[in-house]
Scaffold this active site. Sequence first.
Site, PDB file in Angstrom:
ATOM      1  N   LYS A 101       0.966  -1.096   0.070  1.00  0.00           N
ATOM      2  CA  LYS A 101      -0.019   0.021   0.169  1.00  0.00           C
ATOM      3  C   LYS A 101       0.741   1.188   0.069  1.00  0.00           C
ATOM      4  O   LYS A 101       1.811   1.271   0.667  1.00  0.00           O
ATOM      5  CB  LYS A 101      -0.765   0.090   1.377  1.00  0.00           C
ATOM      6  CG  LYS A 101      -2.136   0.766   1.068  1.00  0.00           C
ATOM      7  CD  LYS A 101      -3.336   0.294   0.749  1.00  0.00           C
ATOM      8  CE  LYS A 101      -4.519   0.497   0.715  1.00  0.00           C
ATOM      9  NZ  LYS A 101      -5.548  -0.017   0.000  1.00  0.00           N
ATOM     10  N   THR A 147      -4.324  -5.170   1.243  1.00  0.00           N
ATOM     11  CA  THR A 147      -3.587  -3.854   1.607  1.00  0.00           C
ATOM     12  C   THR A 147      -4.485  -2.899   2.407  1.00  0.00           C
ATOM     13  O   THR A 147      -3.944  -2.174   2.983  1.00  0.00           O
ATOM     14  CB  THR A 147      -3.353  -3.341   0.209  1.00  0.00           C
ATOM     15  OG1 THR A 147      -4.427  -2.771  -0.549  1.00  0.00           O
ATOM     16  CG2 THR A 147      -2.549  -4.318  -0.745  1.00  0.00           C
TER      17      THR A 147
END
Length: 329
Positions: A19, A79
Amino acid sequence: MKTKSVQKVATKRTMYYGKADVFVYRTYAKPLKGIREIPESSFRGRSNIIFGMDIQVAIKGNAFLSSFTEGDNTQVVATDSMKNFILRHAGDYTGATMEGFLEFVSKEFLQKYPHIEAVTMSGQQFPFNEVEIPTESGFAPSELVFRQGLVEQPSASVQVERTADDQYEVIEQTSGVKGLRLIKVKGSSFYGYIKDEYTTLPESFDRPLFIYLDINWHYEDTDDAKGDQPDQYVCAEQVAHIAQTLFHQEDSPSIQNLIYKIGLRVLKRFPQLAEISFVSNNRTWETIVEEVSYSADGKVFTDPRPPYGFQGFSVTKEDLALAEAEEEK
Ligand SMILES: O=c1[nH]c(=O)c2[nH]c(=O)[nH]c2[nH]1
């Protein structure tokens, strides 16, 4: 008969996911106090009343292969969950630096999810500076209102791997400062370069040198990057102040030479560093009016047009030792 040997290249598959742009604002983190003082900077630390960061995380591990090849998500840490993990751990962090935070969260990821083999985290810090408030005895910094500094940002990255004995090892650690933009209005030159059929640039003996600069450094001991021992920590602000001081003090013949000298000075001030590296970009203003009516030195400039030149250079402790030996001669 001789057979041709075929070179077998052992390629390691690229595989990671993660991320980016996880924005973290933690208030009242531990203040960074007790840093080493240097002549080039009046910087004395960070209150960390706002500890703000833009963070990126990437995780690796063979367990994730089937998510790519078979669409099997059973081992996948979403994520979105990684984002939550980083934010929640910001509340648990007891240290005073982004470097320390990135290493702390990387190890927590490895601890929580045994199938993760390595974590890489990087971040850019948002400097929030106290605004000045009038008081009865002059101006004083507000402890409530902050102005966000946008251009110059401390940066850091860390890679932590799980070892065979299920411990954690810091494989790579970098600290830095990004986005310096420095202009020296006079006193810089650029001449003596190759002149041939491709040369159109006139030599310059006094140019308005404008540079964009990103600087990165490595510690001898990655533990020093965490700031737990503040006098071993190198603040991005101090490195930026050394860069601007050198720019002021040196009449540079080129950006190449300027960044080398900044590198030597930083390594001299901070012997706990092993290496410092630079990426510079030349934004030297274009001169439009050479002489103006009302001031002896006045000129008029505009921004340069693309394309822009760049330089990359690293300076090591050995360079510093050689330069100091040369100076003593
Ligand atoms: O500092 C500079 N280095 C160069 O290599 C270069 N080349 C150029 O065109 N201008 C500049 N300036």
